[in-house]
Design a protein around this motif. Structure first.
Motif, short mmCIF file in Angstrom:
data_model
loop_
_atom_site.label_atom_id
_atom_site.label_comp_id
_atom_site.label_asym_id
_atom_site.label_seq_id
_atom_site.Cartn_x
_atom_site.Cartn_y
_atom_site.Cartn_z
N ALA A 8 0.82 -1.22 0.00
CA ALA A 8 0.00 0.00 0.00
C ALA A 8 0.85 1.26 0.00
O ALA A 8 0.40 2.33 -0.42
N PHE A 9 2.09 1.16 0.49
CA PHE A 9 2.97 2.32 0.57
C PHE A 9 3.93 2.35 -0.62
O PHE A 9 4.46 1.31 -1.04
N HIS A 10 4.16 3.55 -1.12
CA HIS A 10 5.15 3.77 -2.17
C HIS A 10 6.07 4.90 -1.73
O HIS A 10 5.80 5.58 -0.74
N ALA A 11 7.14 5.12 -2.45
CA ALA A 11 8.09 6.17 -2.09
C ALA A 11 7.38 7.50 -1.91
O ALA A 11 6.62 7.94 -2.78
N GLY A 12 7.60 8.13 -0.76
CA GLY A 12 6.98 9.41 -0.46
C GLY A 12 5.74 9.31 0.41
O GLY A 12 5.29 10.32 0.96
N ASP A 13 5.16 8.11 0.56
CA ASP A 13 3.95 7.97 1.37
C ASP A 13 4.24 8.06 2.86
O ASP A 13 3.35 8.37 3.65
N HIS A 14 5.45 7.76 3.26
CA HIS A 14 5.81 7.81 4.67
C HIS A 14 7.31 8.04 4.76
O HIS A 14 8.03 7.81 3.77
N GLY A 15 7.79 8.46 5.91
CA GLY A 15 9.23 8.69 6.02
C GLY A 15 9.61 9.19 7.39
O GLY A 15 8.78 9.37 8.28
N THR A 16 10.90 9.42 7.57
CA THR A 16 11.44 9.92 8.83
C THR A 16 12.86 10.40 8.58
O THR A 16 13.58 9.82 7.76
N THR A 17 13.26 11.46 9.26
CA THR A 17 14.64 11.92 9.15
C THR A 17 15.57 11.05 10.00
O THR A 17 16.57 10.54 9.53
N PHE A 18 15.22 10.89 11.26
CA PHE A 18 16.12 10.23 12.19
C PHE A 18 15.84 8.74 12.39
O PHE A 18 16.69 8.01 12.87
N GLY A 19 14.64 8.29 12.08
CA GLY A 19 14.25 6.91 12.37
C GLY A 19 15.17 5.89 11.73
O GLY A 19 15.45 5.96 10.54
N GLY A 20 15.63 4.93 12.53
CA GLY A 20 16.49 3.88 11.99
C GLY A 20 17.88 4.34 11.65
O GLY A 20 18.56 3.73 10.81
N ASN A 21 18.36 5.40 12.31
CA ASN A 21 19.72 5.86 12.02
C ASN A 21 20.73 4.83 12.52
O ASN A 21 20.41 3.94 13.31
N PRO A 22 21.97 4.90 12.04
CA PRO A 22 22.95 3.86 12.40
C PRO A 22 23.18 3.68 13.89
O PRO A 22 23.37 2.57 14.35
N LEU A 23 23.15 4.78 14.64
CA LEU A 23 23.38 4.67 16.08
C LEU A 23 22.27 3.87 16.75
O LEU A 23 22.53 2.95 17.52
N ALA A 24 21.02 4.23 16.46
CA ALA A 24 19.88 3.54 17.07
C ALA A 24 19.85 2.08 16.65
O ALA A 24 19.58 1.18 17.47
N CYS A 25 20.14 1.81 15.39
CA CYS A 25 20.10 0.43 14.90
C CYS A 25 21.26 -0.40 15.44
O CYS A 25 21.11 -1.61 15.68
N ALA A 26 22.41 0.22 15.66
CA ALA A 26 23.53 -0.51 16.27
C ALA A 26 23.14 -0.96 17.67
O ALA A 26 23.44 -2.10 18.08
N ALA A 27 22.47 -0.09 18.41
CA ALA A 27 21.99 -0.46 19.74
C ALA A 27 20.91 -1.54 19.64
O ALA A 27 20.92 -2.52 20.40
N ALA A 28 19.98 -1.38 18.70
CA ALA A 28 18.91 -2.36 18.53
C ALA A 28 19.47 -3.74 18.20
O ALA A 28 18.96 -4.76 18.67
N ASN A 29 20.53 -3.79 17.42
CA ASN A 29 21.10 -5.08 17.04
C ASN A 29 21.65 -5.84 18.25
O ASN A 29 21.58 -7.08 18.30
N VAL A 30 22.18 -5.12 19.23
CA VAL A 30 22.64 -5.79 20.46
C VAL A 30 21.46 -6.41 21.19
O VAL A 30 21.50 -7.57 21.62
N VAL A 31 20.38 -5.64 21.31
CA VAL A 31 19.19 -6.16 21.98
C VAL A 31 18.60 -7.33 21.21
O VAL A 31 18.23 -8.36 21.79
N LEU A 32 18.55 -7.21 19.88
CA LEU A 32 17.98 -8.26 19.05
C LEU A 32 18.85 -9.51 18.99
O LEU A 32 18.38 -10.60 18.64
N ASP A 33 20.11 -9.38 19.35
CA ASP A 33 21.00 -10.55 19.44
C ASP A 33 20.98 -11.19 20.83
O ASP A 33 21.53 -12.28 21.01
N THR A 34 20.34 -10.51 21.78
CA THR A 34 20.37 -10.96 23.16
C THR A 34 19.01 -11.48 23.65
O THR A 34 18.89 -12.61 24.12
N VAL A 35 18.00 -10.65 23.53
CA VAL A 35 16.69 -10.97 24.12
C VAL A 35 16.03 -12.21 23.51
O VAL A 35 15.46 -13.02 24.25
#
Length: 399
Positions: free
Chosen positions: A271-298
């Motif tokens: 249902a979504f195409h380019a431009g239908d949704h977005g974020t400037t900061f969401g999923g940036n490398p810093l946040a995702c690096a932290a998320a990967n630790v949690v996702l490798d642990t929990v």
């Protein structure tokens, strides 16, 4: 700087939207926090279900530090390995097909609402109704506070976005009356958190899934508080034998670094195409690096087994407390390490209980005024449970 000076600066300059406790927290280690004066607190709130790996967890600190030394932000116009890795892990864990990263739970739910509406509009232009539950909590943006079934959050923000209706959680008959071919989605917390810690009963979620399928409505499950292993399963819906079309996460996803996410089926994703949704900061490398630790642990089987075991022990200790003080605690409920104790005419109020526990070195929470809510780091042990139970026992006995 003294705590009095910090109180003064904050009271003068920060928007007064929080009823803060008069302590200044400075650092943490494991399941403990320390204030600016060096006082130690057992943390059974975890930043409201955020610090799933506790405080200063070494692999998380190292991942954040290493990523910050490389690059913190590049824009979602470009690929990063950290984001690709995190998305791949979430898709595999959820059994869904696509992931999107935001900065918070409210943003994750906002994205879920948007993609559900866009998907339904392709079926029929008047398929717009979104049904949520009374006493739910989904966020504080205009759409998500409207989805939140608590009128106190709506007051003063009218006119609210149209198309939302409410039913009582666990009341399948009421949902049957409200749902129709014009229903776009049913959006529920798998376990209601802020509304008082209410798990589903009597195969409720499976029946909701059946009704959604019958009327071509999407099932959105908000696991912002109940997900990330808190129930004893990575996703709480795994305990109830169903799968949603869309699921949202945030809070513990990056162990304290701001992030949110929603996952959906490929059918919904189209249902979504380019431009239908977005974020400037969401999923940036810093946040995702932290998320990967949690996702490798929990998701590790031993880790989740620990959550179930210590959660069962904690629930039993709370039940023992209920039996000791039946005139003050009327119910104990929850799954894993999202637990609630219902207060019934206690000697002192829920807020006073929280304050008295804090004086004795334990941070707990009271929600909806009458429910003591326990959402600690997932790394707590039985000895930590005993510690907080002893403090609660002392508070309830002395009033």
């Amino acid at each position: 700087m003294t705590e009095e000076k910090i109180f003064e600066r904050d009271d003068k300059n920060y928007l007064p939207v929080f009823n803060r406790y008069k302590i200044v927290l400075e650092r943490g280690e494991g399941v403990y926090l320390y204030d600016i004066n060096g006082k130690k607190y057992l943390d059974f709130l975890a930043g409201i279900a955020v610090n799933v790996l506790g405080h200063a967890y070494k692999p998380l600190v190292e991942a954040i530090s290493n990523q910050a030394a490389k690059v913190i932000h590049v824009s979602n116009l470009y690929y990063t390995q950290a984001q690709a890795d995190a998305a791949t892990k979430l898709v595999a864990l959820s059994g869904l097909d696509r992931a999107f990263f935001a900065n918070s739970g409210a943003e994750a739910n906002e994205g879920a609402i948007k993609i559900a509406r866009k998907f339904a509009k392709k079926i029929s232009p008047d398929k717009v109704q979104i049904i949520t539950a009374w006493d739910s909590f989904h966020g504080r943006t205009l759409a998500t506070l409207t989805a939140t079934g608590q009128p106190k959050y709506h007051k003063g923000f009218e006119p609210l976005p149209a198309g939302f209706d409410y039913v009582h959680y666990n009341d399948i008959a009421e949902l049957e009356e409200k749902i129709s071919d014009k229903t776009c989605a049913v959006m529920l917390e798998t376990i209601q958190g802020e509304g008082g810690v209410y798990p589903p009963k009597n195969n409720y979620l499976a029946k909701v899934r059946e009704l959604c399928d019958k009327y071509g409505a999407l099932l959105i499950l908000d696991e912002i508080q109940s997900g990330m292993g808190r129930s004893g399963k990575f996703f709480a819906y795994e305990k109830f034998g169903i799968k949603p079309d869309i699921v949202t996460l945030a809070k513990g996803l990056a162990g304290g670094v701001p992030i949110g996410a929603f996952m959906c089926t490929e059918k919904v994703a189209q249902a979504f195409h380019a431009g239908d949704h977005g974020t400037t900061f969401g999923g940036n490398p810093l946040a995702c690096a932290a998320a990967n630790v949690v996702l490798d642990t929990v998701p590790d089987e031993k880790f989740l087994s620990h959550v179930e075991e210590v959660g069962a022990y904690f629930k039993q200790r709370l039940i023992e407390l209920q039996k000791k003080y039946p005139e003050q605690i009327s119910d104990v409920r929850g799954e894993g390490l999202i637990l609630g104790a219902q207060l019934d005419k206690p000697k002192i109020s829920g807020v006073e209980i929280v304050n008295e526990c804090m004086k004795r070195g334990a941070i707990i929470n009271c929600t909806v005024g009458t429910v003591l809510r326990f959402i600690p780091p997932l790394i707590i042990t039985n000895s930590h449970v005993d510690e907080v139970i002893n403090i609660l026992d002392d508070v309830l006995s002395n009033g």
